[in-house]
Design a protein around this motif. Structure first.
Motif, PDB file in Angstrom:
ATOM      1  N   VAL A 136       0.861  -1.180   0.000  1.00 20.77           N
ATOM      2  CA  VAL A 136       0.000   0.000   0.000  1.00 20.77           C
ATOM      3  C   VAL A 136       0.898   1.231   0.000  1.00 20.77           C
ATOM      4  CG1 VAL A 136      -0.218  -0.011   2.522  1.00 20.77           C
ATOM      5  CG2 VAL A 136      -1.899   1.205   1.152  1.00 20.77           C
ATOM      6  N   ALA A 137       0.549   2.197  -0.839  1.00 24.70           N
ATOM      7  CA  ALA A 137       1.383   3.383  -1.011  1.00 24.70           C
ATOM      8  C   ALA A 137       0.986   4.478  -0.030  1.00 24.70           C
ATOM      9  CB  ALA A 137       1.246   3.913  -2.442  1.00 24.70           C
ATOM     10  N   ARG A 138       1.974   5.114   0.529  1.00 27.62           N
ATOM     11  CA  ARG A 138       1.797   6.350   1.288  1.00 27.62           C
ATOM     12  C   ARG A 138       0.654   6.282   2.315  1.00 27.62           C
ATOM     13  NH1 ARG A 138       2.417   7.452  -3.990  1.00 27.62           N
ATOM     14  NH2 ARG A 138       0.174   7.718  -4.287  1.00 27.62           N
ATOM     15  N   PRO A 139       0.728   5.369   3.291  1.00 27.17           N
ATOM     16  CA  PRO A 139      -0.323   5.375   4.315  1.00 27.17           C
ATOM     17  C   PRO A 139      -0.347   6.712   5.033  1.00 27.17           C
ATOM     18  CG  PRO A 139       1.546   4.019   4.993  1.00 27.17           C
ATOM     19  CD  PRO A 139       1.774   4.365   3.560  1.00 27.17           C
ATOM     20  N   GLY A 140      -1.568   7.207   5.287  1.00 21.92           N
ATOM     21  CA  GLY A 140      -1.684   8.476   5.983  1.00 21.92           C
ATOM     22  C   GLY A 140      -1.167   8.390   7.405  1.00 21.92           C
ATOM     23  N   LYS A 141      -1.392   7.234   8.035  1.00 22.49           N
ATOM     24  CA  LYS A 141      -0.870   7.017   9.380  1.00 22.49           C
ATOM     25  C   LYS A 141      -0.655   5.528   9.605  1.00 22.49           C
ATOM     26  CE  LYS A 141      -5.500   7.658  11.487  1.00 22.49           C
ATOM     27  NZ  LYS A 141      -6.119   8.397  10.347  1.00 22.49           N
ATOM     28  N   VAL A 142       0.260   5.239  10.513  1.00 23.11           N
ATOM     29  CA  VAL A 142       0.491   3.876  10.980  1.00 23.11           C
ATOM     30  C   VAL A 142       0.219   3.881  12.473  1.00 23.11           C
ATOM     31  CG1 VAL A 142       2.137   2.006  11.274  1.00 23.11           C
ATOM     32  CG2 VAL A 142       2.214   3.409   9.194  1.00 23.11           C
ATOM     33  N   VAL A 143      -0.816   3.157  12.875  1.00 18.18           N
ATOM     34  CA  VAL A 143      -1.208   3.061  14.275  1.00 18.18           C
ATOM     35  C   VAL A 143      -0.795   1.678  14.774  1.00 18.18           C
ATOM     36  CG1 VAL A 143      -3.096   3.359  15.914  1.00 18.18           C
ATOM     37  CG2 VAL A 143      -3.224   4.457  13.668  1.00 18.18           C
ATOM     38  N   CYS A 144      -0.219   1.625  15.971  1.00 20.12           N
ATOM     39  CA  CYS A 144       0.281   0.359  16.505  1.00 20.12           C
ATOM     40  C   CYS A 144      -0.357   0.050  17.851  1.00 20.12           C
ATOM     41  CB  CYS A 144       1.795   0.419  16.667  1.00 20.12           C
ATOM     42  SG  CYS A 144       2.702   0.765  15.146  1.00 20.12           S
ATOM     43  N   ILE A 145      -0.471  -1.234  18.140  1.00 19.66           N
ATOM     44  CA  ILE A 145      -1.046  -1.711  19.389  1.00 19.66           C
ATOM     45  C   ILE A 145       0.043  -2.459  20.150  1.00 19.66           C
ATOM     46  CG2 ILE A 145      -2.878  -3.052  20.464  1.00 19.66           C
ATOM     47  CD1 ILE A 145      -3.868  -0.676  18.784  1.00 19.66           C
ATOM     48  N   GLY A 146       0.265  -2.067  21.409  1.00 19.71           N
ATOM     49  CA  GLY A 146       1.308  -2.688  22.220  1.00 19.71           C
ATOM     50  C   GLY A 146       0.774  -3.762  23.146  1.00 19.71           C
ATOM     51  N   LEU A 147       1.626  -4.733  23.442  1.00 24.36           N
ATOM     52  CA  LEU A 147       1.320  -5.786  24.427  1.00 24.36           C
ATOM     53  C   LEU A 147      -0.016  -6.461  24.147  1.00 24.36           C
ATOM     54  CD1 LEU A 147       2.511  -3.923  27.662  1.00 24.36           C
ATOM     55  CD2 LEU A 147       3.753  -5.668  26.358  1.00 24.36           C
ATOM     56  N   ASN A 148      -0.261  -6.787  22.868  1.00 26.14           N
ATOM     57  CA  ASN A 148      -1.557  -7.344  22.487  1.00 26.14           C
ATOM     58  C   ASN A 148      -1.556  -8.866  22.383  1.00 26.14           C
ATOM     59  OD1 ASN A 148      -4.313  -7.062  21.800  1.00 26.14           O
ATOM     60  ND2 ASN A 148      -3.824  -7.254  19.623  1.00 26.14           N
ATOM     61  N   TYR A 149      -0.456  -9.505  22.793  1.00 23.70           N
ATOM     62  CA  TYR A 149      -0.405 -10.970  22.860  1.00 23.70           C
ATOM     63  C   TYR A 149      -0.136 -11.365  24.303  1.00 23.70           C
ATOM     64  CZ  TYR A 149      -0.378 -11.585  17.789  1.00 23.70           C
ATOM     65  OH  TYR A 149      -0.729 -11.600  16.457  1.00 23.70           O
ATOM     66  N   ARG A 150      -0.882 -12.325  24.777  1.00 29.05           N
ATOM     67  CA  ARG A 150      -0.743 -12.721  26.174  1.00 29.05           C
ATOM     68  C   ARG A 150       0.661 -13.222  26.477  1.00 29.05           C
ATOM     69  NH1 ARG A 150      -5.659 -13.901  24.147  1.00 29.05           N
ATOM     70  NH2 ARG A 150      -7.493 -13.146  25.304  1.00 29.05           N
ATOM     71  N   ASP A 151       1.247 -14.003  25.557  1.00 30.52           N
ATOM     72  CA  ASP A 151       2.577 -14.539  25.825  1.00 30.52           C
ATOM     73  C   ASP A 151       3.653 -13.451  25.766  1.00 30.52           C
ATOM     74  OD1 ASP A 151       2.555 -14.207  23.047  1.00 30.52           O
ATOM     75  OD2 ASP A 151       3.148 -16.259  22.582  1.00 30.52           O
ATOM     76  N   HIS A 152       3.460 -12.444  24.923  1.00 29.24           N
ATOM     77  CA  HIS A 152       4.426 -11.344  24.856  1.00 29.24           C
ATOM     78  C   HIS A 152       4.349 -10.478  26.112  1.00 29.24           C
ATOM     79  CE1 HIS A 152       6.933  -8.145  23.416  1.00 29.24           C
ATOM     80  NE2 HIS A 152       5.935  -7.284  23.272  1.00 29.24           N
ATOM     81  N   ALA A 153       3.134 -10.203  26.597  1.00 33.86           N
ATOM     82  CA  ALA A 153       2.995  -9.455  27.847  1.00 33.86           C
ATOM     83  C   ALA A 153       3.680 -10.204  28.986  1.00 33.86           C
ATOM     84  CB  ALA A 153       1.519  -9.219  28.159  1.00 33.86           C
ATOM     85  N   ALA A 154       3.513 -11.519  29.006  1.00 31.68           N
ATOM     86  CA  ALA A 154       4.108 -12.324  30.073  1.00 31.68           C
ATOM     87  C   ALA A 154       5.630 -12.282  30.021  1.00 31.68           C
ATOM     88  CB  ALA A 154       3.610 -13.766  29.976  1.00 31.68           C
ATOM     89  N   GLU A 155       6.210 -12.379  28.814  1.00 28.55           N
ATOM     90  CA  GLU A 155       7.673 -12.418  28.726  1.00 28.55           C
ATOM     91  C   GLU A 155       8.320 -11.082  29.091  1.00 28.55           C
ATOM     92  OE1 GLU A 155       9.329 -13.199  24.857  1.00 28.55           O
ATOM     93  OE2 GLU A 155       8.278 -11.518  23.902  1.00 28.55           O
ATOM     94  N   THR A 156       7.558  -9.990  28.971  1.00 29.32           N
ATOM     95  CA  THR A 156       8.091  -8.680  29.332  1.00 29.32           C
ATOM     96  C   THR A 156       7.703  -8.267  30.758  1.00 29.32           C
ATOM     97  OG1 THR A 156       6.169  -7.539  28.370  1.00 29.32           O
ATOM     98  CG2 THR A 156       8.078  -7.909  26.941  1.00 29.32           C
ATOM     99  N   GLY A 157       6.956  -9.128  31.460  1.00 31.12           N
ATOM    100  CA  GLY A 157       6.572  -8.835  32.827  1.00 31.12           C
ATOM    101  C   GLY A 157       5.456  -7.824  32.957  1.00 31.12           C
ATOM    102  N   ALA A 158       4.706  -7.601  31.885  1.00 27.25           N
ATOM    103  CA  ALA A 158       3.634  -6.602  31.897  1.00 27.25           C
ATOM    104  C   ALA A 158       2.291  -7.272  32.174  1.00 27.25           C
ATOM    105  CB  ALA A 158       3.581  -5.867  30.565  1.00 27.25           C
ATOM    106  N   ASP A 159       1.383  -6.499  32.725  1.00 31.67           N
ATOM    107  CA  ASP A 159       0.017  -6.977  32.916  1.00 31.67           C
ATOM    108  C   ASP A 159      -0.712  -7.046  31.570  1.00 31.67           C
ATOM    109  OD1 ASP A 159       0.369  -7.074  35.673  1.00 31.67           O
ATOM    110  OD2 ASP A 159      -0.331  -5.008  35.944  1.00 31.67           O
ATOM    111  N   ILE A 160      -1.693  -7.934  31.473  1.00 30.62           N
ATOM    112  CA  ILE A 160      -2.535  -7.988  30.283  1.00 30.62           C
ATOM    113  C   ILE A 160      -3.343  -6.687  30.219  1.00 30.62           C
ATOM    114  CG2 ILE A 160      -4.408  -9.204  29.114  1.00 30.62           C
ATOM    115  CD1 ILE A 160      -1.857 -10.822  29.235  1.00 30.62           C
TER     116      ILE A 160
END
Length: 287
Positions: A70-94
């Motif tokens: 896709v060309a020239r997206p107006g914005k890129v929005v990201c979601i953090g800690l959205n996998y249960r196993d990734h939150a666990a490995e970083t010590g973060a709460d769900i």
């Protein structure tokens, strides 16, 4: 149907790959795979043009560089800690609500383009993610079902991240996410109907990433805290999502931040693959 952009950076050719595998040159019907094209029934437009004999097969497509789909997206929005196993490995709460941050759209590059370790970086990390591309304007969606109607398709994203910049330099995630070349995207934009035709669902796709041939991430979107349609619904309460906007929906466990593998260095090779969405391969260089 899959959409892609092939050719040199800045001069990519918009193409469609139909179920028969033919790579169709779309320049007779659009200048690019961009927001306006995605908002105007792209699958129907391509099928009508093909039936009318207005599209030709692009010769030598397999030899061309693969650009971001896709060309020239107006914005890129990201979601953090959205996998249960990734939150666990970083010590973060769900999270109880999606964690939202933005990424500079100019970070978007082709799926096989070189990724540059920034100057002064010691903690450049990888993150394979399912990317959602918006196909029609979404604001205040009332349900996940309504939000799903605004999705043009899905792609692989590598949300490359510099962890010191992100976490140790003032607490602003964007600094560690918006460095040059930090968003390889593609190779394809795969429509929801194409995924369904392959018997796949965006909430159950395998995601795998390796560095120098060693598997680092081997997860599934089934481990998401918030699914793609719910993320679109949620974001539409706080911002207008426009055709061509990209949403990166989080990463499974296995990042270098967890401490089980070294961070990226020039010369490393990162390979990503997702069920139904193709593959990426990047060599790491230095800014």
């Amino acid at each position: 149907m899959r959409f892609a952009r092939l050719g040199p950076a800045g001069d990519e050719i918009p193409v469609a790959i139909d179920t028969d595998g033919e790579v169709l040159d779309l320049r007779s019907i659009t200048s690019d795979v961009s927001g306006p094209f995605l908002a105007a029934d792209p699958v129907g437009t391509v099928r009508r043009a093909r039936a009318a004999g207005d599209l030709s097969v692009l010769p030598g497509a397999d030899e061309l560089r693969r650009g971001a789909p896709v060309a020239r997206p107006g914005k890129v929005v990201c979601i953090g800690l959205n996998y249960r196993d990734h939150a666990a490995e970083t010590g973060a709460d769900i999270p109880t609500e999606p964690i939202v941050f933005m990424k500079d759209p100019s970070t978007v590059i082709g799926p096989d383009d070189e990724v540059l370790v920034p100057r002064g970086s010691t903690k450049t990390d990888w993150e394979i993610e399912l990317a959602v591309v918006i196909g029609s304007t979404a604001r205040y969606c009332g349900s996940a079902e309504e939000a799903a109607t605004h999705i043009a398709g899905y792609a692989i994203a590598n949300d490359v991240s510099e962890r010191e910049f992100q976490l140790e330099r003032g607490g602003q995630w964007d600094k560690g996410k918006s460095c040059e070349t930090f968003n390889p995207l593609g190779p394809w934009l795969v429509t929801p109907s194409a995924l369904q035709d392959d018997g796949l669902d965006p909430t159950g796709l395998g995601l795998r990433l390796s560095v120098n041939g060693e598997v680092r991430q081997d997860g599934t979107t089934a481990d998401m805290v918030f699914g793609p349609a719910e993320i679109v619904r949620y974001l539409s309460q706080f911002m207008v999502l426009h055709p061509g906007d990209v949403i990166s929906t989080g990463t499974p466990a296995g990042v270098a931040l967890a401490g089980h593998a070294p961070y990226l260095r020039p010369g490393d090779v990162v390979e990503l693959v997702a069920d139904g969405l193709g593959s990426q391969r990047q060599t790491i260089g230095a800014a």
